[in-house]
Design a protein around this motif. Structure first.
Motif, short mmCIF file in Angstrom:
data_model
loop_
_atom_site.label_atom_id
_atom_site.label_comp_id
_atom_site.label_asym_id
_atom_site.label_seq_id
_atom_site.Cartn_x
_atom_site.Cartn_y
_atom_site.Cartn_z
N VAL A 6 10.39 4.10 -4.88
CA VAL A 6 11.69 3.52 -4.54
C VAL A 6 11.88 3.45 -3.03
CG1 VAL A 6 14.18 3.85 -4.72
CG2 VAL A 6 12.74 4.22 -6.72
N CYS A 7 11.59 4.55 -2.35
CA CYS A 7 11.74 4.57 -0.88
C CYS A 7 10.78 3.58 -0.22
CB CYS A 7 11.49 5.99 -0.36
SG CYS A 7 12.75 7.18 -0.82
N ALA A 8 9.54 3.51 -0.72
CA ALA A 8 8.57 2.58 -0.15
C ALA A 8 9.02 1.13 -0.33
CB ALA A 8 7.20 2.80 -0.79
N ALA A 9 9.60 0.82 -1.48
CA ALA A 9 10.08 -0.55 -1.72
C ALA A 9 11.21 -0.91 -0.76
CB ALA A 9 10.55 -0.68 -3.16
N VAL A 10 12.13 0.04 -0.53
CA VAL A 10 13.22 -0.20 0.42
C VAL A 10 12.67 -0.42 1.83
CG1 VAL A 10 15.26 0.81 1.51
CG2 VAL A 10 14.92 1.06 -0.95
N LEU A 11 11.72 0.42 2.24
CA LEU A 11 11.13 0.27 3.57
C LEU A 11 10.37 -1.05 3.69
CD1 LEU A 11 9.79 3.90 4.20
CD2 LEU A 11 11.74 2.79 5.29
N ALA A 13 -3.73 4.39 3.12
CA ALA A 13 -4.33 3.66 4.25
C ALA A 13 -3.31 2.81 4.99
CB ALA A 13 -5.47 2.76 3.74
N TYR A 14 -2.14 2.58 4.40
CA TYR A 14 -1.11 1.82 5.11
C TYR A 14 -0.71 2.48 6.42
CZ TYR A 14 2.64 5.14 4.08
OH TYR A 14 3.43 6.27 4.06
N GLN A 15 -0.95 3.80 6.54
CA GLN A 15 -0.59 4.51 7.77
C GLN A 15 -1.34 3.95 8.98
OE1 GLN A 15 1.72 6.77 8.14
NE2 GLN A 15 1.96 7.97 6.27
N LEU A 16 -2.53 3.37 8.78
CA LEU A 16 -3.28 2.78 9.90
C LEU A 16 -2.51 1.62 10.51
CD1 LEU A 16 -6.89 2.70 8.43
CD2 LEU A 16 -6.00 4.27 10.15
N ALA A 17 -1.96 0.75 9.66
CA ALA A 17 -1.19 -0.39 10.17
C ALA A 17 0.09 0.07 10.84
CB ALA A 17 -0.88 -1.35 9.02
N ALA A 18 0.77 1.05 10.22
CA ALA A 18 2.01 1.56 10.81
C ALA A 18 1.75 2.21 12.17
CB ALA A 18 2.66 2.56 9.85
N ASN A 19 0.66 2.96 12.27
CA ASN A 19 0.32 3.63 13.52
C ASN A 19 0.01 2.63 14.62
OD1 ASN A 19 -0.32 5.79 15.23
ND2 ASN A 19 -2.49 5.67 14.69
N ALA A 20 -0.77 1.59 14.30
CA ALA A 20 -1.11 0.58 15.30
C ALA A 20 0.13 -0.17 15.78
CB ALA A 20 -2.13 -0.40 14.72
N ALA A 21 1.02 -0.52 14.87
CA ALA A 21 2.25 -1.21 15.26
C ALA A 21 3.14 -0.32 16.12
CB ALA A 21 3.01 -1.67 14.01
N PHE A 22 3.16 0.97 15.81
CA PHE A 22 3.97 1.91 16.59
C PHE A 22 3.45 2.02 18.02
CE2 PHE A 22 5.17 6.18 17.99
CZ PHE A 22 6.52 6.21 17.68
N LEU A 41 0.83 -1.21 0.00
CA LEU A 41 0.00 0.00 0.00
C LEU A 41 0.86 1.26 0.00
CD1 LEU A 41 -2.92 -0.95 2.42
CD2 LEU A 41 -3.06 -0.54 -0.04
N ALA A 42 2.00 1.20 0.69
CA ALA A 42 2.90 2.36 0.68
C ALA A 42 3.39 2.66 -0.74
CB ALA A 42 4.09 2.10 1.61
N MET A 43 3.69 1.61 -1.51
CA MET A 43 4.09 1.82 -2.90
C MET A 43 2.92 2.34 -3.73
SD MET A 43 6.77 -1.28 -3.75
CE MET A 43 5.96 -2.60 -2.83
N LEU A 44 1.71 1.85 -3.42
CA LEU A 44 0.52 2.33 -4.14
C LEU A 44 0.26 3.81 -3.87
CD1 LEU A 44 -2.01 1.71 -5.86
CD2 LEU A 44 -3.18 1.09 -3.74
N SER A 45 0.65 4.30 -2.69
CA SER A 45 0.41 5.71 -2.38
C SER A 45 1.22 6.65 -3.27
CB SER A 45 0.74 5.97 -0.90
OG SER A 45 2.14 5.85 -0.68
N CYS A 46 2.28 6.15 -3.90
CA CYS A 46 3.14 6.99 -4.74
C CYS A 46 3.08 6.62 -6.23
CB CYS A 46 4.59 6.89 -4.26
SG CYS A 46 4.85 7.44 -2.56
N ALA A 47 2.89 5.34 -6.52
CA ALA A 47 2.97 4.88 -7.91
C ALA A 47 2.01 5.60 -8.87
CB ALA A 47 2.75 3.37 -7.96
N PRO A 48 0.72 5.84 -8.52
CA PRO A 48 -0.19 6.48 -9.48
C PRO A 48 0.26 7.88 -9.91
CG PRO A 48 -1.43 5.47 -7.69
CD PRO A 48 0.01 5.44 -7.28
N LEU A 49 1.08 8.54 -9.12
CA LEU A 49 1.51 9.89 -9.46
C LEU A 49 2.41 9.90 -10.70
CD1 LEU A 49 2.34 11.24 -5.89
CD2 LEU A 49 0.20 11.44 -7.15
#
Length: 436
Positions: free
Chosen positions: A410-415, A348-357, A316-324
């Motif tokens: 690129v950054c999302a793929a590395v992360l 929406a990936y931020q929801l999972a990241a926030n919960a894990a944090f 989802l993080a990659m999807l947040s940037c790829a359409p641009l």
């Protein structure tokens, strides 16, 4: 004899803590969450009245993408400065009390802004202070929410708050200009002040008192000491570092909003935009990503099981940037809007990241940690928008948005790879311990 649940809890919130999926109805039934949610919605509606026409106004006067992006980016400065230091107030004092104090102070400050006799320099100072107070308020609310909701109920509650935030922005961008034109700027500021007072009243009546979180040794370190300790906590763990970088990835996909006005001017020149004026196209562009975020947050929280959300986070993080990236082809307005909506869905990936944090940070240090993350979040967005405006002056808005999408993917793929390795290390340790 059955043990009593803490006040403000719902029985399904306890079940969600055991890995079951919660529902929106069950979370909304919790009185304390409703109070936090209603207060947030009121504040958002008031704040949007003062922000809607900024991009169009500056661009109309300067015809400069850099000036438009710079003014938009500078609104992030108080949060960047105040986040790491002032957020610690919510770990030193009762979190509800911190929120009430911030709401009442902002009511007074915005009421002063609504007076026609207030000079321009004083207005700038008041705006800075109002935004500065949002740092401890947001940190206190973020730290309080896991005390109100457990397990999957926390994810659902976060999704509701996120959807409310994005929907408020979307409606504000779409209709705020007309509202301000009808009632005038001073009355709009008076309404904004009233929302802070209403938020404080809702918090008093709907959120119960809790004692201030205290460290194990009972000490009261200085704010600077707490800020340094929070930075060590957040960046000293590989898992937390990765989650924080996932959050800061938004600097790439928020960048287009900062140059929406010059992008709209470019689209208005083409026949594909029809007879739509530049302000309408600007509003549509700025509302597209928030609309996608609302859709993505709803679908992600409702239909993806709690155990699978972290697996989808990287994709989802990659999807947040790829359409641009499609903007490099200079597509018509309809395609641009669809791409930006899809980018918002990926956010929406931020929801999972926030919960894990939240799960990885000790409760008594949660506000400080959230404050540091929020400060970096504002910095990433502000810097991204400023750099985007500078580049758009020379290259045009379309290639800049596309380059932002490429860099973000690129950054999302590395992360995503770092996160997979981190989860793999944890799984290996669990298996080794079980075998022993």
């Amino acid at each position: 004899m059955r043990a009593r649940r803490p006040p403000g809890r719902h029985r399904r919130a306890d079940a969600a803590a055991e890995g079951q999926r919660a529902t929106y109805r069950e979370v909304i039934a919790i009185r304390e969450f409703r109070a936090l949610w209603y207060g947030q919605g009121l504040s958002l509606l008031g704040d949007q009245l003062a922000q809607v026409a900024l991009a169009v106004l500056v661009y109309d006067r300067t015809r400069s993408a850099l000036a438009t992006a710079a003014v938009y980016a500078l609104t992030y400065l108080p949060s960047i400065v105040g986040g790491p230091l002032l957020a610690g107030l919510a770990d030193r004092f009762a979190r509800r009390g911190v929120m009430l104090a911030c709401d009442l102070l902002r009511f007074v400050l915005v009421a002063a802004m609504a007076l026609p006799v207030t000079p321009f320099w004083a207005l700038c100072v008041l705006v800075f202070l109002v935004v500065l107070l949002s740092a401890p308020f947001s940190a206190a609310r973020a730290a309080l929410l896991p005390e109100v909701l457990d397990g999957d109920a926390y994810v659902i509650g976060s999704a509701l708050q996120n959807m409310t935030n994005q929907a408020g922005q979307m409606l504000g961008f779409a209709a705020g200009g007309a509202v301000i034109a009808a009632m005038g700027p001073y009355r709009a500021l008076a309404v904004d002040a009233a929302t802070f007072l209403a938020s404080a009243l809702i918090l008093v009546s709907g959120v119960r008192r809790r004692p201030a979180p205290c460290p194990d040794d009972g000490s009261r370190p200085s704010m600077w000491t707490m800020a340094r300790a929070g930075a060590r906590l957040v960046f000293g763990s590989r898992k937390l570092r990765t989650l924080v970088l996932f959050a800061w990835l938004c600097g790439f996909y928020v960048l287009p909003e900062g140059i929406a006005a010059p992008y709209a001017a470019r689209l208005a020149i083409g026949a594909d935009a029809g007879a739509l004026p530049v302000p309408v196209i600007t509003g549509l562009l700025m509302a597209a990503m928030p609309a996608g975020t609302v859709i993505g947050a709803f679908l992600f929280s409702k239909f993806v099981a709690p155990a699978r959300r972290l697996r989808f986070m990287g994709w989802l993080a990659m999807l947040s940037c790829a359409p641009l990236i499609v903007t490099a082809l200079r597509p018509p307005l309809a395609v641009v809007l669809a791409a930006w909506v899809l980018s918002g869905v990926g956010g929406a990936y931020q929801l999972a990241a926030n919960a894990a944090f939240v799960q990885a940070v000790p409760a008594e240090r949660r506000a400080q940690a959230f404050g540091i993350v929020q400060s970096g979040l504002m910095a990433a967005q502000g810097i991204g928008i400023l750099v985007g405006g500078f580049a758009a002056e020379r290259l045009g808005p379309e290639p800049v948005v596309a380059l932002s999408g490429i860099a973000g993917v690129v950054c999302a793929a590395v992360l995503a790879m770092l996160w997979t390795e981190s989860r793999g290390d944890k799984t290996s340790r669990v298996r080794a311990e079980a075998a022993a």
